[in-house]
Design an enzyme around this catalytic site. Sequence first.
Site, PDB file in Angstrom:
ATOM      1  N   ARG A   1     -30.911  -7.205  29.445  1.00 37.06           N
ATOM      2  CA  ARG A   1     -31.291  -7.330  27.663  1.00 37.06           C
ATOM      3  C   ARG A   1     -30.927  -8.569  27.344  1.00 37.06           C
ATOM      4  NH1 ARG A   1     -27.411  -3.139  29.295  1.00 37.06           N
ATOM      5  NH2 ARG A   1     -28.029  -1.020  29.121  1.00 37.06           N
TER       6      ARG A   1
ATOM      7  N   LYS B   1     -23.634  -3.085  27.716  1.00 38.74           N
ATOM      8  CA  LYS B   1     -23.059  -2.172  27.070  1.00 38.74           C
ATOM      9  C   LYS B   1     -21.664  -1.810  27.186  1.00 38.74           C
ATOM     10  CE  LYS B   1     -27.393  -0.885  24.552  1.00 38.74           C
ATOM     11  NZ  LYS B   1     -28.443   0.288  24.035  1.00 38.74           N
TER      12      LYS B   1
ATOM     13  N   HIS C   1     -37.127  -7.529  24.728  1.00 38.16           N
ATOM     14  CA  HIS C   1     -37.198  -6.186  25.490  1.00 38.16           C
ATOM     15  C   HIS C   1     -38.191  -5.941  26.025  1.00 38.16           C
ATOM     16  CE1 HIS C   1     -33.643  -3.622  25.632  1.00 38.16           C
ATOM     17  NE2 HIS C   1     -34.239  -2.331  25.604  1.00 38.16           N
TER      18      HIS C   1
ATOM     19  N   ARG D   1     -37.952  -6.636  29.559  1.00 33.71           N
ATOM     20  CA  ARG D   1     -37.077  -5.726  30.430  1.00 33.71           C
ATOM     21  C   ARG D   1     -37.764  -4.328  30.980  1.00 33.71           C
ATOM     22  NH1 ARG D   1     -31.588  -3.678  30.952  1.00 33.71           N
ATOM     23  NH2 ARG D   1     -31.296  -1.851  30.003  1.00 33.71           N
TER      24      ARG D   1
ATOM     25  N   HIS E   1     -28.256   1.388  33.127  1.00 32.81           N
ATOM     26  CA  HIS E   1     -28.318   2.669  32.662  1.00 32.81           C
ATOM     27  C   HIS E   1     -27.075   3.309  33.191  1.00 32.81           C
ATOM     28  CE1 HIS E   1     -32.892   2.105  31.456  1.00 32.81           C
ATOM     29  NE2 HIS E   1     -32.007   1.817  30.701  1.00 32.81           N
TER      30      HIS E   1
ATOM     31  N   TYR F   1     -39.292   5.575  32.418  1.00 36.11           N
ATOM     32  CA  TYR F   1     -40.196   4.493  33.052  1.00 36.11           C
ATOM     33  C   TYR F   1     -41.125   5.219  34.087  1.00 36.11           C
ATOM     34  CZ  TYR F   1     -37.590   1.249  30.657  1.00 36.11           C
ATOM     35  OH  TYR F   1     -36.947   0.260  29.763  1.00 36.11           O
TER      36      TYR F   1
END
Length: 305
Positions: free
Chosen positions: A149, A177, A250, A253, A276, A285
Amino acid sequence: MTSPLAAAVTDYLNHVRAERGLAANTVAAYRRDLGRYVEFLAGRGITSVADVTAVEITEFVRSLSAEQAASSVARHVVSVRNLHAFAHEEGLSPANPAADVSPPRIAQRLPKALSIDEVTRILEAPDRTEVTGLRDATLLELLYGTGARVSEIVGLDVDEVTAAIADPDAGLRLLGKGGKERIVPLGSYAAAAVGDYLVRARPTLAQAAARHDPALLLNQRGRRLSRQSAWAVMQAAAKRARVDADVSPHSLRHSFATHLLDGGADLRVVQELLGHSSVATTQIYTLVTIEHLREVHAAAHPRAR
């Protein structure tokens, strides 16, 4: 005079702020959503949380659906469900009338992946004869090379990246995150861009600051590059590369993940690289790559059309 319903909302907001430690922006969003809900119920003469039934909640959702996007309606439903769950647990309501109310289905939007040619043109767009061009090239190479990110890349310090270059087997540590840390490989192109930038550009940028900043990527004032500035770098590179797609940091990414899967990478590996927490998030994806296969099949197979 404050109604019992409004008082219950206030108690709930205080609870999520103090007990659950939610961010100020999240609490503010709940306050806006629930404020609208209280107004809706007041218009129907309901001023106590104990008097609300599933009928009123369903009507509230329908009223929102007539004028707002599904994502906004879904957020309101979550706010309302959480409020009633809290009220029931606290004894303010004999039941939870929102327990069976579901948010509307949100159409799944596929992430926009650039082609390998488009990515290559963007990565080659910065003028590496200039100080800022070397910095921009480093930013872009790191974004695409690691799939990180933009906040993770601009948050890197010099020592963190040089350690990864000195010991490639150790990898690059990224803080994602929720403070979750992960390790990703640092490819040769990204490592070369970092090395070139540290020697030829960063010392010049650092001179503009009154005190030392440990950040890897610096702006022209010698301070840490911001996410907004990184976005502007990406936009400028895409324009210079004549990539017309709507791009952002992004986008690199998304392209990183899509190109890995196209190349045969295991979904679980891509999940780990992206950071994730659930593989379900990464599975979107796979839809992108299937769509790509359909396009290739339609264009190349004599009986596909």
